[in-house]
Write a protein that holds these residues in place. Structure first.
Motif, PDB file in Angstrom:
ATOM      1  N   UNK A 169      -2.586  42.378   8.322  1.00 21.71           N
ATOM      2  CA  UNK A 169      -1.357  42.129   7.598  1.00 21.71           C
ATOM      3  C   UNK A 169      -1.001  43.293   6.699  1.00 21.71           C
ATOM      4  N   UNK A 170      -0.278  42.991   5.638  1.00 16.62           N
ATOM      5  CA  UNK A 170       0.165  44.020   4.707  1.00 16.62           C
ATOM      6  C   UNK A 170      -1.038  44.533   3.914  1.00 16.62           C
ATOM      7  N   UNK A 186       3.567  38.152   8.370  1.00 14.24           N
ATOM      8  CA  UNK A 186       3.160  38.667   7.060  1.00 14.24           C
ATOM      9  C   UNK A 186       4.067  38.094   5.983  1.00 14.24           C
ATOM     10  N   UNK A 187       3.483  37.720   4.860  1.00 11.76           N
ATOM     11  CA  UNK A 187       4.258  37.227   3.719  1.00 11.76           C
ATOM     12  C   UNK A 187       4.159  38.243   2.591  1.00 11.76           C
ATOM     13  N   UNK A 204       0.062  37.622   1.699  1.00 12.28           N
ATOM     14  CA  UNK A 204      -0.545  36.602   2.543  1.00 12.28           C
ATOM     15  C   UNK A 204      -0.084  36.838   3.975  1.00 12.28           C
ATOM     16  N   UNK A 205      -0.748  36.178   4.892  1.00 16.26           N
ATOM     17  CA  UNK A 205      -0.383  36.294   6.302  1.00 16.26           C
ATOM     18  C   UNK A 205      -0.878  35.046   7.028  1.00 16.26           C
ATOM     19  N   UNK A 221      -4.648  34.182   2.315  1.00 18.38           N
ATOM     20  CA  UNK A 221      -3.869  34.502   1.115  1.00 18.38           C
ATOM     21  C   UNK A 221      -4.720  35.221   0.076  1.00 18.38           C
ATOM     22  N   UNK A 222      -4.131  36.210  -0.558  1.00 15.64           N
ATOM     23  CA  UNK A 222      -4.764  36.909  -1.683  1.00 15.64           C
ATOM     24  C   UNK A 222      -3.737  36.950  -2.806  1.00 15.64           C
ATOM     25  N   UNK A 223      -3.924  36.063  -3.794  1.00 17.83           N
ATOM     26  CA  UNK A 223      -2.942  35.919  -4.865  1.00 17.83           C
ATOM     27  C   UNK A 223      -3.225  36.867  -6.024  1.00 17.83           C
TER      28      UNK A 223
END
Length: 362
Positions: A169-170, A186-187, A204-205, A221-223
């Protein structure tokens, strides 16, 4: 007469303290339901819930010693109300044996913030982590802070031998899978609107994975981080350089970074929750949420999903392994239609986080 007055004074003080602690405990329990954008102070109370529970226990002991049975109810009631919260930290059930777990059909999902593999370029840490994934028979592996610093797609060949399917992802997000990946998205948390405008490395993805004809959506997700360590690091550098750091300014900076990060995480959590709500296939949500159980972020990310640890974990659960910081901030949640079999961590030393493993019956 003087002794009686002192006795009554202390009795009144402890009664007032009992009531205040009870009120703050209830506020902490409900604080996780409050959007920190509108009420930061209320949302912050959830972070001191363990301290408040401990204070209530001490007050129960005090009133027992004093034999004030009616007053004893003041701290007992909030303790009983905190049982669901305590279940997010500790589970009394025993561990499922490896043989029993292997006998049940399902997929094993793992999530791990690898801290950029310690920025070592040899690939040894990456290989060791892969070896552990093999030992745990992991089918889907979600990584945060991947950041391939070697420049040659570190260990991609060895990873592909075990995980034939992979999507990045990103920036630092990766999902490895032993099953075919059908679709991904990808978010970008940089697209959250003006209220949350800031430069962020978090994202996140998701990947739709076909597990023997059944499609599931795995969200990694990685917040937003707390900013706490970053503030202390800057203060330390200033002191090393001979600059004066006033205590009140440092406290203000820590509080400011933490509350701002809390607001940012809240917006990111809502963004991920919306993806879950719009999904037409069952979801598994995992990753580094950078927030504690019962927080607004936790409740928002959980939604109608099931917290794997509460379902089938055992003992005391923490995932942030730095000394004196035993927090659970990494999670695996799953759709209600699925069933958890095992949920556990492994004490690996490659990161400041621990990997979380869960076997799920689809």
């Amino acid at each position: 007469m003087g002794k009686l007055a002192v006795y009554r004074y202390f009795a009144l003080m402890f009664l007032i303290i009992s009531i205040v602690v009870a009120v703050f405990t209830f506020a902490g329990l409900f604080g996780g339901r409050v959007d920190p954008m509108g009420n930061t102070a209320m949302a912050m109370l959830v972070y001191i819930l363990p301290v408040l529970i401990g204070a209530n226990i001490l007050l129960v002991i005090y009133w027992i010693i004093r034999r004030k049975w009616l007053y004893m109810l003041i701290p007992i009631i909030p303790i009983l109300c905190c049982i669901p919260y305590m279940g997010t930290l500790y589970q009394l059930r025993g561990k499922v044996s490896e043989a029993d777990a292997d006998a049940q059909k399902g997929i094993t999902v793992a999530t791990y913030n690898v801290l950029s593999f310690g920025r070592e370029t040899s690939g040894f840490k990456a290989e060791d982590i892969l070896a552990e994934m093999k030992r745990q028979k992991v089918d889907v592996f979600c990584i945060q802070e991947y950041e391939d610093v070697s420049g040659d797609k570190r260990n991609s060949t060895k990873y592909k031998e075990y995980f034939p399917y992979m999507v990045q992802g990103r920036q630092d997000m990766v999902i490895y899978s032993r099953y075919p990946i059908k679709e991904t998205k990808n978010m970008d948390f940089g697209d959250m609107g003006e209220d949350y405008a800031r430069t962020t490395n978090n994202s996140a993805m998701w990947a739709d994975i076909d597990v023997k004809g059944k499609v599931i959506r795995v969200i990694n997700a990685h917040l937003e981080t707390t900013g706490f360590n970053r503030t202390l690091h800057v203060a330390g550098k200033m002191m090393t350089n001979g600059q004066t750091v006033e205590n009140n300014k440092l406290i203000e900076a820590i509080y400011g970074h933490y509350t701002y990060g809390m607001v940012i995480r809240a917006g990111q959590a809502r963004m991920v929750a919306n993806e879950v709500a719009m999904s037409n296939v069952p979801c598994i949500v995992c990753g580094d949420f950078n927030d504690v159980p019962y927080s607004y972020t936790y409740h928002t990310m959980l939604g109608n999903l099931v917290d794997g640890f509460k379902e089938c974990g055992s003992g005391f659960m923490y995932t942030f392994r730095e000394p004196k910081k035993p927090f659970r901030i990494d999670y695996i949640f799953h759709d209600e239609k699925m069933e958890g079999i095992t949920y556990y961590t492994k004490d690996l030393s490659y990161s400041d986080h621990l990997p979380v493993f869960m076997k799920i019956a689809l």
